[in-house]
Design a protein around this motif. Structure first.
Motif, mmCIF file in Angstrom:
data_model
loop_
_atom_site.group_PDB
_atom_site.id
_atom_site.type_symbol
_atom_site.label_atom_id
_atom_site.label_comp_id
_atom_site.label_asym_id
_atom_site.label_seq_id
_atom_site.Cartn_x
_atom_site.Cartn_y
_atom_site.Cartn_z
ATOM 1 N N MET A 1 2.865 4.601 -6.876
ATOM 2 C CA MET A 1 3.336 4.032 -8.141
ATOM 3 C C MET A 1 3.576 4.879 -9.077
ATOM 4 S SD MET A 1 -0.085 1.434 -8.364
ATOM 5 C CE MET A 1 0.508 0.664 -9.839
ATOM 6 N N ASP A 2 3.041 6.122 -9.122
ATOM 7 C CA ASP A 2 3.365 7.202 -9.930
ATOM 8 C C ASP A 2 4.714 7.788 -9.743
ATOM 9 O OD1 ASP A 2 0.558 8.881 -10.443
ATOM 10 O OD2 ASP A 2 1.589 7.770 -11.957
ATOM 11 N N TYR A 3 5.237 7.633 -8.512
ATOM 12 C CA TYR A 3 6.570 7.911 -7.950
ATOM 13 C C TYR A 3 7.569 6.966 -8.491
ATOM 14 C CZ TYR A 3 10.272 9.559 -5.192
ATOM 15 O OH TYR A 3 11.495 10.042 -4.669
ATOM 16 N N VAL A 4 7.142 5.658 -8.226
ATOM 17 C CA VAL A 4 8.088 4.696 -8.578
ATOM 18 C C VAL A 4 8.282 4.209 -10.162
ATOM 19 C CG1 VAL A 4 8.863 2.130 -8.107
ATOM 20 C CG2 VAL A 4 7.694 3.882 -6.422
ATOM 21 N N LYS A 5 7.019 4.431 -10.737
ATOM 22 C CA LYS A 5 6.741 3.756 -11.920
ATOM 23 C C LYS A 5 7.385 2.205 -12.130
ATOM 24 C CE LYS A 5 6.119 8.067 -14.342
ATOM 25 N NZ LYS A 5 5.946 8.790 -13.259
ATOM 26 N N TYR A 6 6.857 1.232 -11.415
ATOM 27 C CA TYR A 6 7.339 -0.115 -11.354
ATOM 28 C C TYR A 6 7.386 -0.739 -12.770
ATOM 29 C CZ TYR A 6 6.278 0.062 -6.492
ATOM 30 O OH TYR A 6 6.274 0.499 -5.056
ATOM 31 N N ASP A 7 8.411 -1.916 -13.116
ATOM 32 C CA ASP A 7 8.503 -2.557 -14.182
ATOM 33 C C ASP A 7 7.435 -3.458 -14.369
ATOM 34 O OD1 ASP A 7 11.671 -2.254 -15.545
ATOM 35 O OD2 ASP A 7 11.072 -1.565 -13.455
ATOM 36 N N SER B 1 0.732 -1.278 0.083
ATOM 37 C CA SER B 1 0.041 0.217 0.043
ATOM 38 C C SER B 1 0.824 1.297 -0.123
ATOM 39 C CB SER B 1 -0.790 -0.008 1.206
ATOM 40 O OG SER B 1 -1.504 1.459 1.253
ATOM 41 N N GLY B 2 0.519 2.365 -0.534
ATOM 42 C CA GLY B 2 1.114 3.722 -0.463
ATOM 43 C C GLY B 2 0.662 4.571 0.512
ATOM 44 N N ILE C 1 18.300 3.098 -4.229
ATOM 45 C CA ILE C 1 18.438 2.168 -5.408
ATOM 46 C C ILE C 1 18.660 2.948 -6.608
ATOM 47 C CG2 ILE C 1 17.202 0.436 -6.750
ATOM 48 C CD1 ILE C 1 15.646 -0.506 -4.011
ATOM 49 N N ARG C 2 17.924 3.873 -7.013
ATOM 50 C CA ARG C 2 17.984 4.771 -8.430
ATOM 51 C C ARG C 2 19.230 5.370 -8.327
ATOM 52 N NH1 ARG C 2 13.970 2.274 -10.773
ATOM 53 N NH2 ARG C 2 11.840 2.718 -10.530
ATOM 54 N N GLU D 1 7.318 7.270 3.136
ATOM 55 C CA GLU D 1 8.521 8.074 2.833
ATOM 56 C C GLU D 1 9.785 7.263 2.972
ATOM 57 O OE1 GLU D 1 5.025 10.391 3.671
ATOM 58 O OE2 GLU D 1 5.978 8.790 5.140
ATOM 59 N N GLU D 2 9.828 6.349 3.869
ATOM 60 C CA GLU D 2 10.884 5.611 4.031
ATOM 61 C C GLU D 2 11.206 4.526 2.916
ATOM 62 O OE1 GLU D 2 11.104 5.311 9.007
ATOM 63 O OE2 GLU D 2 9.959 3.727 8.084
ATOM 64 N N TYR D 3 9.970 3.993 2.279
ATOM 65 C CA TYR D 3 10.059 3.284 0.934
ATOM 66 C C TYR D 3 10.435 4.036 0.010
ATOM 67 C CZ TYR D 3 8.483 0.073 -2.708
ATOM 68 O OH TYR D 3 8.423 -0.644 -3.484
ATOM 69 N N MET D 4 10.078 5.439 -0.314
ATOM 70 C CA MET D 4 10.508 6.485 -1.543
ATOM 71 C C MET D 4 12.051 6.529 -1.012
ATOM 72 S SD MET D 4 6.783 8.416 -1.317
ATOM 73 C CE MET D 4 7.137 9.457 -2.839
ATOM 74 N N ALA D 5 12.466 6.562 0.078
ATOM 75 C CA ALA D 5 13.769 6.923 0.064
ATOM 76 C C ALA D 5 14.536 5.613 -0.343
ATOM 77 C CB ALA D 5 14.219 7.288 1.621
ATOM 78 N N LEU D 6 14.073 4.591 -0.027
ATOM 79 C CA LEU D 6 14.749 3.356 -0.210
ATOM 80 C C LEU D 6 14.987 3.425 -1.877
ATOM 81 C CD1 LEU D 6 16.219 0.675 0.244
ATOM 82 C CD2 LEU D 6 13.698 -0.193 0.532
#
Ligand code: SF4
Length: 479
Positions: free
Chosen positions: A359-365, A302-303, A327-328, A318-323
């Protein structure tokens, strides 16, 4: 990191001596996650040592084993429907024995025998070494059950028998169980506490796979990032370990270095990661070795911070987005995939929008996306009402899937015109004139066969794509 000396392993039974052929045929059917498919290879090995031959023809089988999944209600229904099919087998061949393995077996235990009369034997994920005894009990006309969860068992001393193998890619399990207690998940109840496998036996298995011609391995666990070897025992008891054990312990990052250096040309993947346990040194280990694939499966579910808390996920949005940022930054072209749950109890439209914006932030494969399925015995089932109407769950799930498809196409389009290294695994699903393989980001690539063969590392120029597949032409072998 130095090469491991494996004198200890030579003494143990990795190469289990095979008893004489007992003339009985074993048929195994596996459902659910990669861990279950890997376990079925352990089971095939244990029973091959007992003299069983494995067949993939149900009508030839004397022993039928179903390795079950319990992650969602639908998975269990699938197993029950399949078991019904075996009634005809038993009617025509009454000597045939049927056993259930895996998470549903562990969840239901002996109740499985009551609920499904076709079943003779119920065996949990940590009890596979007891199969020879259990089969003997069944042969003597009794039902047999062993669902004891273990604190030690990692099957490190069992050499898996590769089932339905393409001879190129293989699973290597490194941990068992999970301590994370996500409120929606049955795994901690069906697979027990986390314990890690001896790195010596992991490196030995990887070396043997390379010698047999395999070119890619996937290190497997419910939660690989919390891999921690300190001489055996549960992860949760690490604090009680001696200073020597702590100072010589091997975490996931160190294991990645070990395996990558042991076989520098073997491609290495791993699954499944948990954001709360993934550390920077794992990402740096990936960047340090060309043979560690640039792909991470990083479930988030979930986001929304409110829902992550209700799921007992030990990280914030926020911690997930920092991870993801880490990675990026360290591996700019890293492929990332997700697991997402739509309609978790108390989820509002706003929470759902948080998931879409993440999802918009990460744009998963790519991703594995499901509507919430209440699981018996989980904290969510006990504490939370499954209050999101089914039509709302379905609508939100469709929005997540639609957005994921848009992002997947955005990601595949990034590869157009590029030359990608692809490991050929077999025929493309669409045409036997084309090979199918995957690039380092775990994206499927298809291209005309020409003179290339399964197991080759080939350079492919990407000409076209769909949201799931890259389409190209081979331009030569990887040097
Ligand atoms: S990390 Fe959570 S979702 Fe994954 S297996 Fe463990 S409890 Fe289940």
């Amino acid at each position: 990191m130095g090469k491991l000396i494996d004198e200890k392993i030579q003494g143990t039974s990795l190469l289990t001596p095979k008893k004489t052929d007992n003339g009985r045929k074993l048929y195994i059917e596996s459902y659910g996650c990669q861990m279950n498919f890997s376990d079925s290879e352990i089971v095939a090995s244990i029973l091959s040592a007992e003299g069983f031959n494995t067949t993939n023809k149900l009508e030839e089988a004397d022993l039928v084993l179903v390795n079950t999944c319990s992650i969602r209600e639908k998975a269990e229904q699938t197993v029950r429907k399949r078991l019904e099919k075996f009634n005809a087998i038993k009617e025509s061949r009454p000597h045939v024995k049927v056993g259930v393995l895996g998470c549903m077996a562990e969840r239901l235990k002996s109740a499985f025998l009551e609920e499904e009369k076709i079943v003779d034997m119920v065996v949990g994920p940590d009890a596979y070494k007891d199969l020879p005894n259990l089969i003997q009990e069944v042969d003597e006309g009794r039902n047999a059950v062993n669902v004891i969860l273990s604190k030690e068992e990692t099957y490190a001393d069992i050499a898996p028998v590769r089932l339905n193998s393409n001879g190129v890619t293989a699973f290597v399990s490194i941990t068992r169980g999970c301590d994370n207690m996500c409120t929606f998940c049955v795994v901690p109840f069906t697979r027990g506490r986390e314990r890690s496998r001896d790195p010596h036996s992991i490196v030995k298995e990887v070396n043997e796979l390379w010698n047999k011609g395999f070119k890619e391995i996937t290190l497997l666990g419910q939660n690989v990032d919390s891999y921690l070897w300190y001489g055996g025992g549960l992860k949760k008891d690490f604090d009680k370990a001696s200073d020597l054990q702590k100072n010589t312990s091997i975490n996931f990052a160190k294991l990645l270095h070990l395996v990558a250096e042991a076989q520098p040309r073997m491609r290495i993947r791993f699954s499944t990661s948990n954001p709360q346990d993934m550390t920077l040194d794992v990402i740096e280990a990936m960047a340090a070795h060309d043979n560690i694939c640039k792909y991470i499966h990083l479930p988030v579910q979930s986001g929304s911070n409110k829902i992550l808390k209700a799921m007992n996920r030990q990280h914030t949005r926020e911690e997930y987005m920092a991870l993801i940022d880490n990675i990026r930054n360290i591996i700019p072209d890293c492929g990332i995939s997700q697991d997402m749950i739509a309609g978790f109890p108390t989820e509002t439209e706003e929470d759902h929008q948080d998931t879409l914006s993440l999802m918009d932030y990460v744009k998963y494969d790519f991703g594995f996306m499901f509507a919430y399925s209440e699981r018996p015995g989980t904290l969510a089932e006990r504490k939370l009402e499954d209050d999101i109407p089914l039509d709302v769950k379905k609508r939100r799930l469709n929005e997540i899937i639609t957005l994921q498809q848009r992002h997947a196409l955005y990601r595949t389009q990034q590869h157009l015109g590029k030359i990608e290294e692809v490991l050929i695994e077999g025929d493309s699903k669409k045409s036997d004139q084309e090979w199918m393989g995957r690039n380092t980001q775990n994206t499927v690539v298809v291209f005309p066969k020409e003179q290339y063969k399964v197991g080759d590392f080939v350079l492919v120029k990407i000409k076209d794509c769909t949201s799931a597949t890259l389409i190209g032409e081979a331009v030569g072998y990887t040097t």
